[in-house]
Every structure is written in structure tokens, then in C-alpha cells.
Write a protein that holds these residues in place. Structure first.
Motif, PDB file in Angstrom:
ATOM      1  N   TYR A   8       0.857  -1.222  -0.148  1.00 63.49           N
ATOM      2  CA  TYR A   8      -0.110   0.178  -0.022  1.00 63.49           C
ATOM      3  C   TYR A   8       0.767   1.220   0.010  1.00 63.49           C
ATOM      4  O   TYR A   8       0.449   2.204  -0.845  1.00 63.49           O
ATOM      5  N   THR A  98     -16.260  -1.558   0.008  1.00 69.46           N
ATOM      6  CA  THR A  98     -14.628  -1.583   0.009  1.00 69.46           C
ATOM      7  C   THR A  98     -14.291  -2.625   1.023  1.00 69.46           C
ATOM      8  O   THR A  98     -13.405  -3.602   0.742  1.00 69.46           O
ATOM      9  N   GLU A  99     -15.103  -2.716   2.267  1.00 68.35           N
ATOM     10  CA  GLU A  99     -14.719  -3.554   3.228  1.00 68.35           C
ATOM     11  C   GLU A  99     -14.965  -4.914   2.958  1.00 68.35           C
ATOM     12  O   GLU A  99     -14.394  -5.811   3.050  1.00 68.35           O
ATOM     13  N   SER A 102     -12.339  -6.201   0.567  1.00 62.59           N
ATOM     14  CA  SER A 102     -11.218  -6.423   1.493  1.00 62.59           C
ATOM     15  C   SER A 102     -11.325  -7.942   2.277  1.00 62.59           C
ATOM     16  O   SER A 102     -10.448  -8.650   2.320  1.00 62.59           O
ATOM     17  N   CYS A 124      -9.053  -0.205  -5.925  1.00 66.77           N
ATOM     18  CA  CYS A 124      -8.666  -0.892  -4.508  1.00 66.77           C
ATOM     19  C   CYS A 124      -8.558  -2.321  -4.712  1.00 66.77           C
ATOM     20  O   CYS A 124      -7.718  -3.029  -4.058  1.00 66.77           O
ATOM     21  N   LEU A 128      -5.619  -4.527  -2.744  1.00 68.21           N
ATOM     22  CA  LEU A 128      -5.958  -5.626  -1.791  1.00 68.21           C
ATOM     23  C   LEU A 128      -5.479  -7.036  -2.070  1.00 68.21           C
ATOM     24  O   LEU A 128      -5.144  -7.924  -1.406  1.00 68.21           O
ATOM     25  N   THR A 262     -11.853  -6.931  10.914  1.00 65.01           N
ATOM     26  CA  THR A 262     -11.531  -5.918  10.052  1.00 65.01           C
ATOM     27  C   THR A 262     -12.426  -4.462  10.545  1.00 65.01           C
ATOM     28  O   THR A 262     -11.606  -3.671  11.293  1.00 65.01           O
TER      29      THR A 262
END
Ligand code: PMP
Ligand code: GLN
Length: 394
Positions: A8, A98-99, A102, A124, A128, A262
Motif C-alpha cells: 500500500y 470496499t470493506e 477487502s 482498490c 487488496l 476488520t
């Protein structure tokens, strides 16, 4: 000092943030980052406000999401796609799509796995996947027709393929995959005993009478597909970050494990308001797509009037514009900067969605804006094109 993890930290700030900052600094109209400039329905917002102030408790809700939202997601699957879903074992609420993405990648991917990705890529996906240790296998679609080549797709699959990530409707291509393309994808996923991670945040934003077909509804895909939705785009509330995942228990369980480490939960009042929103009548969903289609047409006609090229747009918030007719000897990123500085209109360069050999002169404009904003942006663009015509070296 010891180094940080480069996956990242070795990357630049996201193009969406970069262009939004640039727009702000220069007082430009921001048609870059994809968000509506008017908030979603007042009744949904009021529902959340009342719940936060008086109704519910503002403490940790159940880890998988409040029952109201999980059952509303299951009902929406039935209502829109005739998909039978058990909310207790097959729906998870996350803090935005997005979560969810991930979580899926953290849960499914092991180092050495290959994952098939279709460029242009939402920002993303690749970081990821790399963080999870996957080797990406790219297939590309390009403007203006964004055609998916069956042979190229088949060549990207192999014995190490763990999954494909599919964004449908697709940002920024504004492509809506048809049944034939989806059948090809499904066939390859099944043949390689792989999974499909489906980012369907624009599921309700498709135009001209098209139908959004979730891959999970195709034969053989029910047990292999993770379907991700988001209240951000469905209710024009992108700041809320309420997402939802639908998958068979064998897939939802591992994703839930990743979710618990998370974010663990998502604000309960927002979840309940989204549950209420999902139950809105057909008029709501029709006008969401209808209003955005009218905005697409407004922007597309205006842009075409300036002499720039228009790429067909079947869904999402985004119109791809071909800057080729301007005859500029510059790449899209430079053109987006110039447009911000000189025209006062900000776009996103389409090359940002490719790893290499990107198409050079296409830019993405977001039309989920008030008509007055679209008109003002068009006037600015037209004036700029005219000025350039008078003095091309300016
Ligand atoms: N996927 C795509 C294709 C998107 O355009 C976006 C932005 N809405 C997201 C995922 C992220 O969704 P969320 O804001 O719910 O995290
Ligand atoms: N999905 C939005 C876009 O494509 C951006 C969301 C974000 O900035 N992360 O513009």
C-alpha cells in the motif's frame, strides 16, 4: 527506521482523492470522483437520525449486521433477481463495498493464488489482492466498445486460479455485462473450480431498459459467487459506507471471519435506515435509474456539442469522453489537469484504471450531479474548446 510494507505504502494517493483535491484547490466543478452532489432520500436520512437520537442504541450491533438489514437484503435479492436467500446464513453487512472486497480477498486468497481481473480496474482491487498474496491475471476491455474477448479471458484462467473479480455494471467503462458474457465467465469459473467476487454496487443504475444480471443467478454459480452491494450508490449516500454481501454459507462464513477482524460492525442506525430504504417501491428504483439516464444524456449531448467524442454508457455514474478530436498531444492525466486549470472542470483519467498500455486519450466524467452543475460544466468546457480553437498554442 525500518521500512513499511510497500504494497500500500508504495502506491500514490488514490486518483479520486487527488482529482477531488485538485478540483477544490482550483475552484473547478468536480466531475471526477463519483458521488452525487445531492444527498439521497430525506426519509432514509430521517430514519437514521431518529434512530440515532431516540430509537435504537448506539452500541455494537450484531457482528453480521442488524436482522432488519440482513433480511431486507435477502428480500431485495428475491424481489429483483428471484434469488432465494436465507438472511441468517447468507447475508453479511459491511462498512461499504470496499470493506466487503477487502474481507473477500483476505478470506479467500492464499499466497500463490491467481486471480483474474478485467481492466479497467476499480482502484482498490489490485492493492487488496497483492496484499493478500495473489498473482493478478489481467484481461482487458478498451473503449469505445469495451468488448470482452472470450479467448483472452479463457487464457487468463489456469490451474492456480482461485477467483475472478467482476465489476458489473463496470466502473469506469459504464459497461453492463450481458447474459452471454456472464455465461462465458460462469463456464470458466466452474471449469476451474474457482470463485467469483462480484462488485455490483451499480446494480440499480442501468439504462435504456437494460437488465442487470447478477452472476450468482447463472447455473452453477450460486455456491461459487459472492455478490456485493452498497447503499452508497443505491441511495445516493456514498458517505455512509454501508455495504452488504450475499453468498452461500460455505463462502459467507470465511468472509465473515475476515469481517470480524476488520471492522467487526457497521453503525446500527445507518443499517436500519438502509433496511428501510431497500423496501422502497418500484418508483424509487425506476426514478433513480431514469434520473441518472437523463443526466447521462444531458452531459453526453453537451459534450458531443463541443466536438469531443462520446463513448456509449450503459450504466453507472460515468461517461467516458474521447479527447482525441481535440488533437492534443498529451496523455489523459495531463489533459485532466489542464481541464481543471484552464476550463474549471475536473475529470478522472481513464488510464488510472489500467496497469500499463492504457488507452491514452479517454477521460471519465461523473454525471450524478444537479442539472445546473452539468450545464455550468458544459458551458465551461465549450468556452475552453472555443478558446483553444482560436489559439491552439495557448
Ligand atoms: N466498487 C466500485 C466499482 C465503486 O465504484 C465503488 C465506489 N462507490 C466502490 C466499490 C466502493 O463502495 P463503498 O463506498 O460502498 O465502499
Ligand atoms: N467509486 C468512486 C469513483 O469511482 C470513488 C470512491 C473513492 O473515492 N474511493 O469515483
Amino acid at each position: 527506521m525500518k521500512s513499511t510494507n510497500p504494497v500500500y505504502t508504495g502506491l500514490e494517493t488514490s486518483i479520486f482523492e487527488v482529482m477531488s483535491r485538485l478540483a477544490k484547490e482550483n475552484g473547478a466543478i468536480n466531475l471526477g470522483q463519483g458521488f452525487p452532489d445531492v444527498d439521497g432520500p430525506e426519509d432514509i436520512r430521517r430514519f437514521a437520525a431518529e434512530d440515532i437520537l431516540s430509537g435504537g442504541r448506539n452500541q455494537y450491533p450484531p457482528m453480521m449486521g442488524v436482522p432488519e438489514l440482513r433480511s431486507a437484503v435477502a428480500e431485495a435479492n428475491k424481489r429483483f433477481y428471484d434469488l432465494d436467500v436465507d438472511w441468517r446464513t447468507e447475508v453479511l453487512v459491511t462498512s461499504g463495498a470496499t470493506e466487503a472486497l477487502s474481507d473477500c480477498m483476505a478470506a479467500l486468497i492464499e499466497p500463490g493464488d491467481e486471480v483474474v481481473l478485467i481492466e479497467p480496474l476499480y482502484d482498490c482491487y489490485l492493492p487488496l489482492l497483492r496484499r493478500a498474496g495473489a498473482t493478478p491475471k489481467f484481461v482487458r476491455v478498451t473503449p469505445p466498445d469495451w468488448r470482452l474477448d472470450r479467448e483472452a479471458l479463457a487464457a487468463a484462467f489456469g490451474p492456480k486460479t482461485k477467483a475472478i473479480v467482476l465489476n458489473n455494471p463496470m466502473n469506469p467503462a459504464a459497461k453492463v455485462f450481458d447474459r452471454e458474457e456472464l455465461a462465458t465467465i460462469a463456464e470458466l469459473v466452474v471449469a476451474h473450480d474457482a470463485y467469483a467476487i462480484c462488485d455490483e454496487v451499480y446494480e440499480h443504475i442501468v439504462f435504456d431498459g437494460r437488465e442487470h444480471i447478477p452472476l450468482i443467478t447463472l447455473p452453477g454459480m450460486r455456491e461459487r459467487t459472492i455478490r456485493i452491494g452498497s447503499a452508497g450508490k443505491t441511495f445516493s449516500l456514498t458517505g455512509w459506507k454501508v455495504g452488504y454481501v450475499t453468498a452461500a454459507p460455505n463462502l459467507l462464513d470465511p468472509v465473515t471471519k475476515a469481517h470480524q477482524y476488520t471492522t467487526f460492525t457497521t453503525p446500527p442506525g445507518l443499517q436500519k435506515a438502509v433496511a428501510y430504504g431497500l423496501g422502497k417501491d418500484d418508483d424509487y428504483y425506476e426514478s433513480l435509474a431514469g434520473d441518472l439516464q437523463a443526466k447521462r444524456d444531458r452531459l453526453a449531448e453537451g459534450v458531443a456539442g463541443t466536438g469531443l467524442g462520446i463513448v456509449p454508457c450503459a450504466g453507472t455514474y460515468f461517461l467516458t469522453v474521447d479527447t482525441g478530436p481535440l488533437g492534443l498531444d498529451a496523455a489523459d492525466t495531463a489533459i485532466c489537469e489542464t481541464l481543471t486549470f484552464e476550463a474549471g472542470v475536473t475529470a478522472v483519467p481513464v488510464s488510472a484504471f489500467y496497469q500499463s498500455d492504457a488507452p491514452r486519450n479517454f477521460i471519465r466524467l461523473c454525471f450524478s450531479k444537479r442539472d445546473t452543475m452539468i450545464d455550468e460544466a458544459l458551458e465551461r468546457l465549450a468556452r475552453w474548446v472555443e478558446r483553444r480553437g482560436e489559439d491552439p498554442d495557448a
